[in-house]
Design a protein around this motif. Structure first.
Motif, PDB file in Angstrom:
ATOM      1  N   SER A  34     -25.019  36.411 -81.968  1.00 42.19           N
ATOM      2  CA  SER A  34     -24.752  34.895 -82.300  1.00 42.19           C
ATOM      3  C   SER A  34     -23.882  34.545 -83.195  1.00 42.19           C
ATOM      4  O   SER A  34     -23.883  34.988 -84.370  1.00 42.19           O
ATOM      5  CB  SER A  34     -26.242  34.224 -82.621  1.00 42.19           C
TER       6      SER A  34
ATOM      7  N   TYR B 100     -20.224  31.600 -84.344  1.00 44.05           N
ATOM      8  CA  TYR B 100     -19.555  30.578 -84.143  1.00 44.05           C
ATOM      9  C   TYR B 100     -18.276  30.877 -83.288  1.00 44.05           C
ATOM     10  O   TYR B 100     -17.651  31.680 -83.811  1.00 44.05           O
ATOM     11  CB  TYR B 100     -19.193  29.841 -85.198  1.00 44.05           C
TER      12      TYR B 100
ATOM     13  N   SER C  65     -16.116  25.315 -85.013  1.00 46.62           N
ATOM     14  CA  SER C  65     -17.161  25.044 -84.077  1.00 46.62           C
ATOM     15  C   SER C  65     -18.457  24.463 -84.825  1.00 46.62           C
ATOM     16  O   SER C  65     -18.711  25.027 -86.103  1.00 46.62           O
ATOM     17  CB  SER C  65     -17.945  26.247 -83.276  1.00 46.62           C
TER      18      SER C  65
ATOM     19  N   CYS D 130     -21.593  24.298 -83.600  1.00 39.50           N
ATOM     20  CA  CYS D 130     -22.922  24.974 -83.110  1.00 39.50           C
ATOM     21  C   CYS D 130     -22.337  26.308 -82.860  1.00 39.50           C
ATOM     22  O   CYS D 130     -21.267  26.697 -82.299  1.00 39.50           O
ATOM     23  CB  CYS D 130     -23.198  24.377 -81.999  1.00 39.50           C
TER      24      CYS D 130
ATOM     25  N   ASP E 282     -23.586  29.731 -80.410  1.00 43.32           N
ATOM     26  CA  ASP E 282     -24.435  29.940 -79.135  1.00 43.32           C
ATOM     27  C   ASP E 282     -25.480  31.022 -79.424  1.00 43.32           C
ATOM     28  O   ASP E 282     -25.817  31.750 -80.217  1.00 43.32           O
ATOM     29  CB  ASP E 282     -23.347  31.027 -78.141  1.00 43.32           C
TER      30      ASP E 282
ATOM     31  N   LYS F 178     -25.310  23.847 -73.069  1.00 39.81           N
ATOM     32  CA  LYS F 178     -23.749  24.480 -73.062  1.00 39.81           C
ATOM     33  C   LYS F 178     -23.196  23.362 -72.063  1.00 39.81           C
ATOM     34  O   LYS F 178     -23.745  23.248 -70.772  1.00 39.81           O
ATOM     35  CB  LYS F 178     -23.859  25.815 -72.688  1.00 39.81           C
TER      36      LYS F 178
ATOM     37  N   GLN G 245     -26.556  26.073 -77.329  1.00 40.67           N
ATOM     38  CA  GLN G 245     -26.105  26.205 -78.495  1.00 40.67           C
ATOM     39  C   GLN G 245     -26.764  25.315 -79.738  1.00 40.67           C
ATOM     40  O   GLN G 245     -27.665  24.656 -79.260  1.00 40.67           O
ATOM     41  CB  GLN G 245     -24.404  25.662 -78.464  1.00 40.67           C
TER      42      GLN G 245
END
Length: 150
Positions: A11, A13, A18, A20, A22, A59, A107
Motif C-alpha cells: 500500500s 500513495y 495523493s 489517499c 490504494d 477507485k 483507496q
C-alpha cells in the motif's frame, strides 16, 4: 498519531500529492453482476488519534469503466476498529469482474472528525435551563466489520 500495518507491504500513495493510498486485495475473487463481497486487504490500523477517522473510497477508474464501487462509500474506519480493513465492493454491471491478488480495489484516506454535543432543555418547576450532553456511549467495541449497527 497514525500507524498502519500492511501485511503485504504494497500500500503506497501513488504520487507525492495523493490524498489517499490504494488498498489491494490479498486474494483472487470473481465479483458477479449485482453481487457484493468483502475484500481482504491485509491492512490494519494499529494506532489512530481519536480525532481522526479512516475513509475508504471507490477507485474512480473501476467505478467508471467497470461499474464496481465501494458500496458504503465512504466506508468509515473508527478509531477503535483494530481488525483488518476490508472493502465492501458492489458490481453494478452486467458482467463478472475479476479481482486478482494485488489488484487495487479501493483507496483510503484520513479525515479530522469532531464530536457533536446535544443541547437539552431541563425543566424544574418554573425554571428552564439548557444543558450540554455528550452523545458518547460508554461501550467498548466488540467485533469487527459491521459490529456497531444492524
Amino acid at each position: 498519531m497514525l500507524k498502519i500495518r500492511d501485511t503485504q507491504e504494497w500500500s503506497f500513495y501513488e504520487t507525492k500529492e495523493s490524498a489517499c493510498f490504494d488498498l489491494r486485495s490479498t486474494k483472487d475473487y470473481i465479483l458477479q453482476p449485482h453481487q457484493r463481497i468483502l475484500v481482504s486487504t491485509g491492512v490494519y490500523i494499529d494506532e489512530l488519534d481519536s480525532d481522526l477517522a479512516g475513509h475508504v473510497y471507490s477507485k474512480s477508474g473501476m467505478a467508471f469503466k467497470y461499474g464496481v464501487a465501494v458500496l458504503n462509500s465512504p466506508g468509515i474506519i473508527d478509531t477503535d476498529y483494530k481488525d483488518e480493513i476490508k472493502v465492501l465492493l458492489m458490481n453494478h454491471s452486467k458482467e463478472d469482474y475479476i479481482i486478482n491478488r494485488g489488484d487495487a480495489v479501493a483507496q483510503m484516506g484520513f479525515v479530522k472528525t469532531f464530536k457533536a454535543v446535544k443541547n437539552v432543555i431541563e425543566i424544574e418547576g418554573c425554571f428552564c435551563r439548557e444543558v450540554k450532553m455528550s452523545m458518547n456511549k460508554d461501550v467498548e467495541r466488540k467485533g469487527g466489520f459491521g459490529s456497531t449497527g444492524k
